[in-house]
Design an enzyme around this catalytic site. Structure first.
Site, PDB file in Angstrom:
ATOM      1  N   LYS A   1       0.783  -1.222   0.069  1.00 29.10           N
ATOM      2  CA  LYS A   1       0.000  -0.098   0.254  1.00 29.10           C
ATOM      3  C   LYS A   1       0.834   1.234   0.044  1.00 29.10           C
ATOM      4  O   LYS A   1       2.033   1.144   0.096  1.00 29.10           O
ATOM      5  CB  LYS A   1      -1.038   0.046   1.227  1.00 29.10           C
TER       6      LYS A   1
HETATM    7  C1  PLP Z   1      -9.985  -2.241  -1.760  1.00 28.46           C
HETATM    8  C2  PLP Z   1      -9.186  -2.693  -0.784  1.00 28.46           C
HETATM    9  N1  PLP Z   1     -10.385  -3.043   0.707  1.00 28.46           N
HETATM   10  C3  PLP Z   1      -9.502  -3.686   1.794  1.00 28.46           C
HETATM   11  C4  PLP Z   1      -8.341  -4.150   1.629  1.00 28.46           C
HETATM   12  C5  PLP Z   1      -7.872  -4.950   2.889  1.00 28.46           C
HETATM   13  O1  PLP Z   1      -6.734  -4.192   3.438  1.00 28.46           O
HETATM   14  P1  PLP Z   1      -5.866  -5.419   4.236  1.00 28.46           P
HETATM   15  O2  PLP Z   1      -5.175  -6.355   3.201  1.00 28.46           O
HETATM   16  O3  PLP Z   1      -4.952  -4.428   5.113  1.00 28.46           O
HETATM   17  O4  PLP Z   1      -6.435  -6.306   4.952  1.00 28.46           O
HETATM   18  C6  PLP Z   1      -7.662  -3.968   0.416  1.00 28.46           C
HETATM   19  C7  PLP Z   1      -6.160  -4.722   0.389  1.00 28.46           C
HETATM   20  O5  PLP Z   1      -5.560  -5.035  -0.279  1.00 28.46           O
HETATM   21  C8  PLP Z   1      -8.126  -3.489  -0.560  1.00 28.46           C
HETATM   22  O6  PLP Z   1      -7.245  -3.248  -1.748  1.00 28.46           O
END
Ligand code: PLP
Length: 477
Positions: free
Chosen positions: A290
């Site tokens: 990210k």
């Molecule tokens: C659009 C979106 N929402 C939620 C997430 C979830 O984040 P995490 O991977 O930190 O749980 C991601 C992560 O890849 C994402 O791209």
């Protein structure tokens, strides 16, 4: 070290071959009175032997007089232009034409999709947190990170959590979304968006995205609203802000909550205002790929003191903030550690620079590949929206996406397809309201490596692959 590459013009071919064997790079630089006078490769020696020369002959007279080299004073960007598919290593000379170094073009190295920039104070803060022994979910860095990130998002409160998925779940829980409640989500997104609704026992309603922005379509949201609708989770996809003001207006008219999924869009703006600051709660991810990272991690931001308090309680097993081991709701352990927060503080100190560096990577792609007819870049000119670059995202036209993807993978360039539409997967299909545009985009979309220090070769290879795939397609059709 450069000695391993140097031969004198009086040396024999055998000496050159020994040097080549020793340096393992297939080349020697030939000098006369310490000045560079030629280059000899293992391929040159092979051809000389096949033409009847022998290894005891002197190099002089056999070495090519025309060769490619770089001056020590030249910029890296100029040097890199001297490489070709056949010239991978070149000598670097000083003002006296003495060989002082070599430059190498490594096409065959794996080009990763993303790599985090951890070059600031991250390590120092991490060590400090470690040495403080506050390595779990208490410690100075946590409060600091939450405050800094909330400020960055122009919000009052920040609640750090263990990842972006639980940030969404926590937000839904705090807003009281549960069984029987419908939550509208876009079809084109990472599965965490819809999973969080299912984790909260809500019913997702999957709607289509806009053709231009690739983000959830407000018109489709409006059509999908029923008496059971309780919330909307717009996703700012691949760094592009949704039409968030229109979504807020719809939510207001229908008395719905809005949870912004900003996992991919830290710092993106709508009408000059940061994403995450429009909805009731904004949710972010700090996964390693990210915009900023804490390894794993996430954050909920809000302007509501009440929601902030609720989220803090649910995040910490539902335990009362005033009475230890007294549980008011069934909560979760969604806490972030002080170690993660320490990395986060280091990242946040440089977030504007990190965002701008990623933007420059995308600008470079646009410069290098902007004229390719079969590539359509994500829009960066939509009114009121200022996107940031998460992953450089494009559509590849004329049905050649799959061919391009496999060829680029073969050439060790790490590219990714877009997310598959949720509506195409068995486990989510039944929640679909509309999906036409999402399916079209997903069929064509890929993301390019979005890392610093991409060399020209990456762009050359991408251009070659697109050309080859298009030719192959026109031959077979
Ligand atoms: C659009 C979106 N929402 C939620 C997430 C979830 O984040 P995490 O991977 O930190 O749980 C991601 C992560 O890849 C994402 O791209």
């Amino acid at each position: 070290m450069i000695e391993k590459f140097l031969c004198k013009k009086d040396d024999a071919l055998l000496d050159a071959l020994r040097k080549i064997n020793g340096n393992g790079k297939g080349v020697v630089f030939v000098t006369e009175a310490d000045r560079l006078c030629g280059i000899l490769t293992d391929g040159d020696i092979r051809r000389l032997l096949l033409n009847g020369h022998n290894l005891s002959e002197r190099i002089e007279g056999l070495v090519k007089k025309e060769f490619v080299y770089a001056k020590q004073s030249e910029e890296y960007s100029q040097i890199i232009k001297k490489f070709s598919p056949y010239i991978r290593i070149i000598p670097v000379v000083d003002e006296g034409f003495r060989v002082v170094d070599y430059a190498e073009c490594k096409t065959n190295v794996h080009v990763p999709l993303v790599s985090p920039d951890l070059t600031g104070n991250e390590l120092e803060y991490l060590v400090e947190a470690f040495l403080s022994t506050w390595i779990s979910s208490s410690g100075d860095y946590l409060g600091k990170f939450e405050k800094m990130f909330a400020d960055f998002c122009e919000c009052q409160y920040g609640v750090a959590v263990s990842n972006g998925t639980v940030a969404l779940h926590l937000a839904l829980m705090a807003l009281g979304v549960g069984k029987g409640d419908e939550v509208i989500v876009p079809d084109l997104t990472f599965a965490a968006t819809v999973n969080s609704v299912l984790h909260a026992q809500g019913t997702p309603v999957i709607v289509d995205v806009e053709k231009d922005s690739w983000c959830i379509d407000p018109a489709e949201i409006e059509k999908a609203i029923t008496a059971k609708t309780k919330a909307i989770i717009p996703v700012h996809l691949y760094g592009q802000p949704c039409d968030i003001q229109a979504i807020m207006d719809i939510a207001k008219a229908h008395n719905l909550f809005v949870i912004e999924d900003c996992a991919e869009a830290h710092g993106a703006l709508f009408d000059g205002k940061k994403v995450g600051s429009f909805g009731d709660i904004g949710c972010f991810s700090f996964f390693g790929n990210k915009i900023i990272t804490t390894g794993e991690g996430g954050m909920c931001v809000t302007d509501s003191e009440k929601l902030d308090e609720k989220m803090r309680v649910i995040r910490d097993h539902g335990m009362s903030k005033t009475k230890k081991y007294w549980h008011e709701v069934v909560g979760y352990n969604y806490r972030m550690t002080n170690l993660q927060a320490a990395i986060g503080v280091g990242q946040l100190e440089r977030i504007d620079d990190i965002i701008s560096a990623r933007g420059k990577i995308e600008e470079r792609y646009r410069r290098e590949l902007g004229r390719e007819k079969l590539i359509e870049f994500q829009r960066n000119d939509l009114p009121r929206r200022k996107k940031i670059t998460w992953l450089v995202s494009v559509l590849i036209k004329n049905g050649i996406k799959e061919a391009c993807m496999s060829k680029l993978k073969e050439r060790k360039i790490d590219i990714r397809p877009f997310f598959y539409p949720l509506s195409q997967m068995d486990i989510y299909k039944k929640y679909t309201f509309s999906n036409r545009v999402s399916c079209q985009l997903s069929e064509q979309g890929i993301t390019f490596p979005t890392t610093a220090n991409l060399n020209e070769d990456v762009f050359r290879v991408i251009k070659e692959v697109i050309k080859e795939s298009a030719e192959k397609m026109s031959v077979s059709s």
